[in-house]
Each structure stands twice: as C-alpha cells, then as structure tokens.
Design an enzyme around this catalytic site. Structure first.
Site, PDB file in Angstrom:
ATOM      1  N   ASP A 185      54.293  51.441 -18.824  1.00 49.19           N
ATOM      2  CA  ASP A 185      53.156  51.735 -19.684  1.00 49.19           C
ATOM      3  C   ASP A 185      53.585  51.658 -21.147  1.00 49.19           C
ATOM      4  O   ASP A 185      54.636  52.199 -21.512  1.00 49.19           O
ATOM      5  CB  ASP A 185      52.616  53.130 -19.356  1.00 49.19           C
ATOM      6  CG  ASP A 185      51.238  53.390 -19.927  1.00 49.19           C
ATOM      7  OD1 ASP A 185      51.057  53.205 -21.143  1.00 49.19           O
ATOM      8  OD2 ASP A 185      50.355  53.790 -19.160  1.00 49.19           O
ATOM      9  N   ASN A 237      42.699  57.814 -11.894  1.00 51.84           N
ATOM     10  CA  ASN A 237      41.420  58.284 -12.415  1.00 51.84           C
ATOM     11  C   ASN A 237      40.299  57.297 -12.076  1.00 51.84           C
ATOM     12  O   ASN A 237      40.504  56.089 -12.147  1.00 51.84           O
ATOM     13  CB  ASN A 237      41.493  58.444 -13.935  1.00 51.84           C
ATOM     14  CG  ASN A 237      42.614  59.369 -14.364  1.00 51.84           C
ATOM     15  OD1 ASN A 237      42.834  60.407 -13.754  1.00 51.84           O
ATOM     16  ND2 ASN A 237      43.328  59.001 -15.400  1.00 51.84           N
ATOM     17  N   GLN A 245      39.281  57.874 -16.816  1.00 44.69           N
ATOM     18  CA  GLN A 245      39.575  56.444 -16.726  1.00 44.69           C
ATOM     19  C   GLN A 245      39.151  55.767 -18.021  1.00 44.69           C
ATOM     20  O   GLN A 245      38.002  55.865 -18.443  1.00 44.69           O
ATOM     21  CB  GLN A 245      38.840  55.816 -15.533  1.00 44.69           C
ATOM     22  CG  GLN A 245      39.199  54.363 -15.316  1.00 44.69           C
ATOM     23  CD  GLN A 245      38.511  53.744 -14.104  1.00 44.69           C
ATOM     24  OE1 GLN A 245      37.544  54.287 -13.573  1.00 44.69           O
ATOM     25  NE2 GLN A 245      39.004  52.603 -13.680  1.00 44.69           N
ATOM     26  N   HIS A 280      44.099  51.264 -11.356  1.00 46.16           N
ATOM     27  CA  HIS A 280      45.534  51.379 -11.591  1.00 46.16           C
ATOM     28  C   HIS A 280      45.983  52.789 -11.222  1.00 46.16           C
ATOM     29  O   HIS A 280      45.216  53.739 -11.275  1.00 46.16           O
ATOM     30  CB  HIS A 280      45.932  51.033 -13.027  1.00 46.16           C
ATOM     31  CG  HIS A 280      45.236  51.829 -14.078  1.00 46.16           C
ATOM     32  ND1 HIS A 280      43.911  51.648 -14.413  1.00 46.16           N
ATOM     33  CD2 HIS A 280      45.690  52.813 -14.893  1.00 46.16           C
ATOM     34  CE1 HIS A 280      43.576  52.481 -15.391  1.00 46.16           C
ATOM     35  NE2 HIS A 280      44.638  53.214 -15.691  1.00 46.16           N
ATOM     36  N   HIS A 300      48.953  55.556 -11.946  1.00 42.80           N
ATOM     37  CA  HIS A 300      50.033  55.955 -12.857  1.00 42.80           C
ATOM     38  C   HIS A 300      51.193  56.540 -12.059  1.00 42.80           C
ATOM     39  O   HIS A 300      50.992  57.403 -11.204  1.00 42.80           O
ATOM     40  CB  HIS A 300      49.554  57.029 -13.841  1.00 42.80           C
ATOM     41  CG  HIS A 300      48.521  56.551 -14.800  1.00 42.80           C
ATOM     42  ND1 HIS A 300      48.838  56.135 -16.068  1.00 42.80           N
ATOM     43  CD2 HIS A 300      47.180  56.427 -14.680  1.00 42.80           C
ATOM     44  CE1 HIS A 300      47.729  55.783 -16.686  1.00 42.80           C
ATOM     45  NE2 HIS A 300      46.703  55.946 -15.867  1.00 42.80           N
TER      46      HIS A 300
END
Length: 135
Positions: free
Chosen positions: A31, A87, A94, A100, A102
């Site tokens: 990230d 999320n 989100q 996606h 995390h």
C-alpha cells in the site's frame, strides 16, 4: 477490467506497483499509504466493486492468498499480530470501489487503532436479529 478504475490498472500491471505476489486472478501490492510497515492489498485482476459482487470461488481464493501472505509477512517482518480488513460501501470505510483486502502487520506500539468499542445487546435484541437474518 473497468476503464476508470485505478485498482484495475494496478492489478493488471498498467500502473507500476511494489508487487509481492501475483497469479492469474490476483495481485498483492504494498500500500502506498501504509497503516504500518508492510501494509499490503490483495486485489483481483477483474473488476468487482465489493464483496457482494465477488464470485464465491474468488472470495475463497482471496482468503487463501491472505493466509499465505500473512504467514510469510509475519515471518519476514517480525510483526506481533496481523489484521485482515475488508470494507464494503462508503459507510464502512471503502474509498476505492474495487474489491480489496488489506493485510496489515501489527507491531507493539504501532499507534494504529483498528478496533471498535463493543456495544451492548440484550438477549431479546440478539434473538430478534438472529430471527431476522434466518428468515
């Protein structure tokens, strides 16, 4: 792939990333705005806005990849814990509408608070919610 989706472009290699895993269906990248050292994202190469759109077989594959990466990252980064965060919808946090997951390594004193305050529910309320879901 969705034309205006930045995660589609990253997942398919159109935008450079720090890739730590890739297969035919997924790419895992570090990230750019990490919560902690090693924070990564598991992203499908096909566009699905959220968990509700993600086919069940890909949901299972995402979790399998998350488990494998968490084990590898824990060993490599010497973290003391790990959060998996996913999320769905703006109200849930989100911000990019491409599914996606995390992967967030946790370290003693890392300053992150990815927790919630437990609420209270009466036995009657729990029974009502259970019955609502099971209908």
């Amino acid at each position: 792939m969705k034309d205006n989706c930045i995660f589609c472009k990253i997942a398919n290699g159109e935008i450079p990333s720090k890739t730590i895993f890739e297969n035919d269906n997924f790419r895992v990248i570090l990230d750019l705005g990490p919560a902690t050292k090693g924070h990564a994202l598991v992203m499908p190469k096909e566009h699905y806005a959220n968990l509700y759109e993600l086919p069940e077989d890909l949901a299972m594959e995402a979790m399998k990849i998350a488990k494998q990466m968490a084990e590898k990252m824990t060993k490599a980064l010497s973290c003391q814990g790990f959060n998996l965060v996913q999320n769905n919808g703006e109200v849930a946090g989100q911000t990019v509408h491409h599914f996606h997951l995390h992967l967030i390594p946790r370290y003693e004193g890392d300053g992150q608070n990815i927790l919630w305050e437990p609420g209270k529910a009466s036995p009657e309320e729990l029974e009502e919610v259970k019955n609502c879901i099971l209908q």
